[in-house]
Design an enzyme around this catalytic site. Structure first.
Site, PDB file in Angstrom:
ATOM      1  N   GLY A   3       0.808  -1.210   0.000  1.00 48.56           N
ATOM      2  CA  GLY A   3       0.000   0.000   0.000  1.00 48.56           C
ATOM      3  C   GLY A   3       0.841   1.259   0.000  1.00 48.56           C
ATOM      4  N   HIS A   4       2.176   1.107   0.058  1.00 45.51           N
ATOM      5  CA  HIS A   4       3.062   2.278   0.077  1.00 45.51           C
ATOM      6  C   HIS A   4       3.853   2.414  -1.218  1.00 45.51           C
ATOM      7  CE1 HIS A   4       1.979   2.252   4.212  1.00 45.51           C
ATOM      8  NE2 HIS A   4       2.622   1.134   4.466  1.00 45.51           N
TER       9      HIS A   4
ATOM     10  N   LYS B 141      11.028   0.171   9.015  1.00 50.40           N
ATOM     11  CA  LYS B 141      10.258   1.333   9.477  1.00 50.40           C
ATOM     12  C   LYS B 141       9.786   1.078  10.900  1.00 50.40           C
ATOM     13  CE  LYS B 141       7.143   1.324   6.155  1.00 50.40           C
ATOM     14  NZ  LYS B 141       7.547   0.031   5.564  1.00 50.40           N
TER      15      LYS B 141
ATOM     16  N   HIS C  55      -0.395   4.597   7.182  1.00 47.63           N
ATOM     17  CA  HIS C  55      -1.237   3.401   7.225  1.00 47.63           C
ATOM     18  C   HIS C  55      -2.709   3.740   7.314  1.00 47.63           C
ATOM     19  CE1 HIS C  55       2.599   1.531   8.615  1.00 47.63           C
ATOM     20  NE2 HIS C  55       2.252   0.806   7.578  1.00 47.63           N
TER      21      HIS C  55
ATOM     22  N   ASP D  95     -14.235  20.779 -21.853  1.00 48.98           N
ATOM     23  CA  ASP D  95     -13.327  20.488 -20.742  1.00 48.98           C
ATOM     24  C   ASP D  95     -13.348  21.584 -19.668  1.00 48.98           C
ATOM     25  OD1 ASP D  95     -12.248  22.382 -22.316  1.00 48.98           O
ATOM     26  OD2 ASP D  95     -10.237  21.518 -22.403  1.00 48.98           O
ATOM     27  N   GLY D  96     -14.226  22.545 -19.814  1.00 50.06           N
ATOM     28  CA  GLY D  96     -14.436  23.474 -18.707  1.00 50.06           C
ATOM     29  C   GLY D  96     -13.400  24.560 -18.550  1.00 50.06           C
TER      30      GLY D  96
ATOM     31  N   GLY E 145      -9.163  26.116 -38.467  1.00 42.29           N
ATOM     32  CA  GLY E 145      -9.564  24.962 -37.653  1.00 42.29           C
ATOM     33  C   GLY E 145     -10.361  23.919 -38.393  1.00 42.29           C
TER      34      GLY E 145
HETATM   35  P1  ADP Z   1     -10.286  23.940 -25.823  1.00 35.43           P
HETATM   36  O1  ADP Z   1     -10.902  23.113 -26.915  1.00 35.43           O
HETATM   37  O2  ADP Z   1      -8.831  24.082 -25.990  1.00 35.43           O
HETATM   38  O3  ADP Z   1     -10.761  23.584 -24.475  1.00 35.43           O
HETATM   39  P2  ADP Z   1     -11.741  26.461 -25.426  1.00 35.43           P
HETATM   40  O4  ADP Z   1     -12.588  25.877 -24.356  1.00 35.43           O
HETATM   41  O5  ADP Z   1     -10.917  27.619 -25.115  1.00 35.43           O
HETATM   42  O6  ADP Z   1     -10.835  25.404 -26.165  1.00 35.43           O
HETATM   43  O7  ADP Z   1     -12.678  26.884 -26.650  1.00 35.43           O
HETATM   44  C1  ADP Z   1     -13.721  26.052 -27.043  1.00 35.43           C
HETATM   45  C2  ADP Z   1     -14.473  26.778 -28.144  1.00 35.43           C
HETATM   46  O8  ADP Z   1     -13.690  26.810 -29.304  1.00 35.43           O
HETATM   47  C3  ADP Z   1     -15.745  26.060 -28.504  1.00 35.43           C
HETATM   48  O9  ADP Z   1     -16.817  26.590 -27.765  1.00 35.43           O
HETATM   49  C4  ADP Z   1     -15.885  26.294 -30.006  1.00 35.43           C
HETATM   50  O10 ADP Z   1     -16.757  27.374 -30.279  1.00 35.43           O
HETATM   51  C5  ADP Z   1     -14.514  26.722 -30.448  1.00 35.43           C
HETATM   52  N1  ADP Z   1     -13.916  25.752 -31.365  1.00 35.43           N
HETATM   53  C6  ADP Z   1     -13.536  24.494 -31.112  1.00 35.43           C
HETATM   54  N2  ADP Z   1     -13.000  23.920 -32.204  1.00 35.43           N
HETATM   55  C7  ADP Z   1     -13.044  24.843 -33.188  1.00 35.43           C
HETATM   56  C8  ADP Z   1     -12.677  24.870 -34.588  1.00 35.43           C
HETATM   57  N3  ADP Z   1     -12.096  23.824 -35.152  1.00 35.43           N
HETATM   58  N4  ADP Z   1     -12.886  26.004 -35.268  1.00 35.43           N
HETATM   59  C9  ADP Z   1     -13.456  27.066 -34.694  1.00 35.43           C
HETATM   60  N5  ADP Z   1     -13.844  27.107 -33.400  1.00 35.43           N
HETATM   61  C10 ADP Z   1     -13.637  26.011 -32.658  1.00 35.43           C
HETATM   62 MG    MG Z   2     -12.435  24.112 -23.360  1.00 32.25          MG
END
Ligand code: ADP
Ligand code: MG
Length: 567
Positions: free
Chosen positions: A66-67, A115, A226, A396-397, A480
């Protein structure tokens, strides 16, 4: 909006009984030099020899499982000759230790690194009693200052164990005899102190229960490895305060003062991210620098864990005048043990790693207020959390964080011509924001700024806006690869450009009809909630993005009106 997951602890496992043998099997299979002995220990395939190929003193260790990576990860030339794993958090039995000792002995004796836990101490002791023909020594590691040294079993053995194992193993490998290996191991053991704190308890994969209960806002100070509760429970403190407490106790117990030299181990207890450990190490370095204590070598990582506890321990080893240089030399010596870092930190000092970006405010103090873009920027900045939430649901927030990084520190209202402000927004998106949005929105504003800069007046005309948005849409699509329907900001930008072109037909020199452009853009933005993403992070979520408006598309629509409205 922070909420704590109500999930109970879970582990990757099959059934509790088979967990440990199977995990040990996987460990042995992944280690280049380990073999499993059915007497219950892990031995080395390679001979226990010194640097010249002559028989060497064998250094062995063991303790409850566990360590990990301690101890078995430190098996290898230059460190341990054998490792004896007990059951989860339970010392190995004496028979396992006896057999491991017998097997590891190359004729020059065996050092047991133990230990300071009653079960470990006793079982290793019984093992040595059963080995009259083998010259054995005991080195007890008792470094945890959270546990008292003058009552009961004394200080627990924790993080310092791996430093003792390293120095003993390197001493043996350079050919030192049993007395010298033991002596140097004891120098490190006696010169080391540690203390730990945890933000969450750990749980055993075999039991599926937390090892102690901790309230929402609480942390546990002085924890052992532990899963036992610590000596004090406090409100969650900052890393700065936590380090002051842990390092302060260690420094006090070792009696360190200005001019003293130490080894420093910042150790994770199994569920602390590397980035947090780096931050903790920075705090420790500053704490010691403030007291004039010099860190000569440093190790940062999760080496002595408590399965999956979100905790840290801080270990300092005093380097005394007599043996300090030798200890450093032995810490630096190469070893084949996979868990020991290939290199350790040398003479580390606090580093200021902030990124300095050029100050970049549009216009000048005398410039006229740019109401259009001011409204846009304040709407975005006021909605950063909501934008992040949209990206969290379908990406991804980090979208809001990126907008905040770009625009958060602009003082409102913005001043300057459309060309000036658009150019400043573009450069801020490129330089300060990250992520897809930094590059994509940076490109959009750059193209708009270029068109605006060619115009004669401070504000874009209807014809210029149409051209600016058309260029922007083309450039973003080219960059993009996203087309309308891919659930990105392009779903708002392309209709916005079309509407701007239509609105400009009658009189390109007139002021732009932002309302018409907004209507098209917001309709496009809303359509994204019906589309499954094929580009950007949201595409990894597929169907889960359905029903969630794309934050990038929404922000494009805000450029033309209703900035900050979460439609
Ligand atoms: P990440 O994808 O790096 O987490 P952000 O959260 O900063 O980027 O930005 C997400 C935004 O980017 C989305 O809401 C979308 O509108 C825009 N986006 C994602 N992919 C593309 C693309 N290929 N072309 C234009 N805009 C894009
Ligand atoms: Mg994002």
């Amino acid at each position: 909006m922070a909420s704590v997951s109500p999930l109970s602890p879970r582990s990757f496992r099959n059934d509790p009984d088979s967990f440990l043998p199977q995990a040990l099997g996987g460990f042995v299979a992944s280690h280049p030099d380990a073999i499993w002995n059915t007497a219950g220990y892990i031995a080395r395939r390679s001979p226990v020899v010194d640097v010249d190929g002559n028989p060497a003193v064998a250094v062995i260790s063991g303790g409850g499982s566990g360590h990990e990576p301690m101890h078995a990860g430190f098996l290898g030339e230059g460190m341990l000759a054998a490792a004896v794993p007990g059951l989860m958090f339970t010392s190995p039995n004496a028979v396992q230790v006896t057999e491991a000792t017998r097997a590891a002995d190359a004729g020059r004796g065996v050092v047991h690194i133990v230990k300071n836990y009653t079960g470990d101490v006793i079982n290793f002791r019984v093992a040595r009693q059963g080995l009259p023909g083998i010259d054995t020594r005991e080195v007890i590691v008792a470094d945890d200052v959270a546990t008292s040294s003058d009552s009961g079993p004394g200080r627990r053995g924790t993080g310092a164990t791996i430093l003792v194992e390293k120095v003993a193993g390197a001493s043996a490998f350079r050919g030192d005899d049993l007395d010298e290996v033991t002596r140097l191991a004891r120098v490190v053991a006696e010169g080391s102190r540690s203390m730990a704190a945890a933000l969450t308890p750990g749980h055993l994969p075999t039991s599926g229960r937390y090892t102690f209960d901790l309230g929402e806002e609480e942390m546990e100070v002085g924890v052992g490895i532990h899963g036992e509760a610590g000596v004090d429970r406090t409100d969650v403190a900052t890393a700065h305060e936590t380090v002051a407490r842990l390092a302060g106790a260690v420094v006090g117990d070792l009696g360190l003062t200005g001019g003293d030299r130490v080894l420093c181990l910042v150790n994770g207890l199994g569920a602390t991210s590397n980035l947090e450990l780096d931050l903790v190490f920075d705090e420790v370095l500053r704490f010691l620098a403030d007291r004039g204590v010099t860190v000569v070598r440093s190790i940062v990582g999760s080496y002595v864990t408590s399965v999956n506890m979100a905790g840290i321990s801080v270990t300092l080893t005093r380097l005394d005048d007599a043996d300090g240089d030798t200890v450093v030399e032995l810490i630096d010596a190469p070893t084949a043990a996979p868990a020991w870092p290939v290199t350790v930190g040398v003479d580390p000092e606090p580093v200021d790693a902030t990124t300095v970006v050029p100050e970049d405010v549009p216009g000048t103090a005398e410039s006229a207020v740019n109401q259009w873009l001011s409204d846009f920027v304040s709407g975005v900045v006021a909605s950063v959390d909501d934008l992040t939430e949209l990206d969290r649901l379908a990406g991804d927030g980090d979208f809001g964080t990126n907008m905040q990084a770009a625009f958060g520190d602009l003082s409102s209202p913005l001043k300057g011509t459309d060309a000036e402000v658009l150019a400043a927004l573009a450069s801020r998106l490129f330089i300060r924001a990250g992520g897809t949005s930094g590059a994509v929105f940076g490109t959009m504003f750059r193209e708009m700024a270029t068109t605006a800069a060619r115009g004669a007046s401070a504000a874009l005309t209807a014809g210029e806006l149409a051209e600016a948005l058309t260029r922007a849409a083309d450039a973003v699509t080219e960059l993009g690869g996203a087309k309308p329907g891919d659930r990105t900001m392009v779903d708002a930008l392309v209709p916005a450009a079309e509407a701007a072109r239509a609105a400009a037909e009658a009189d390109p020199e007139a002021a732009p009809d932002l309302a018409a452009v907004h209507e098209a853009a917001i309709a496009g933005a809303r359509s994204t909630s019906e589309i499954t993403a094929t580009k950007g992070r949201a595409s990894y979520l597929g169907e889960r993005a359905r029903g969630v408006i794309d934050p990038g598309a929404l922000v494009v629509a805000w450029l033309f009106g209703d900035a900050g409205e979460m439609n």
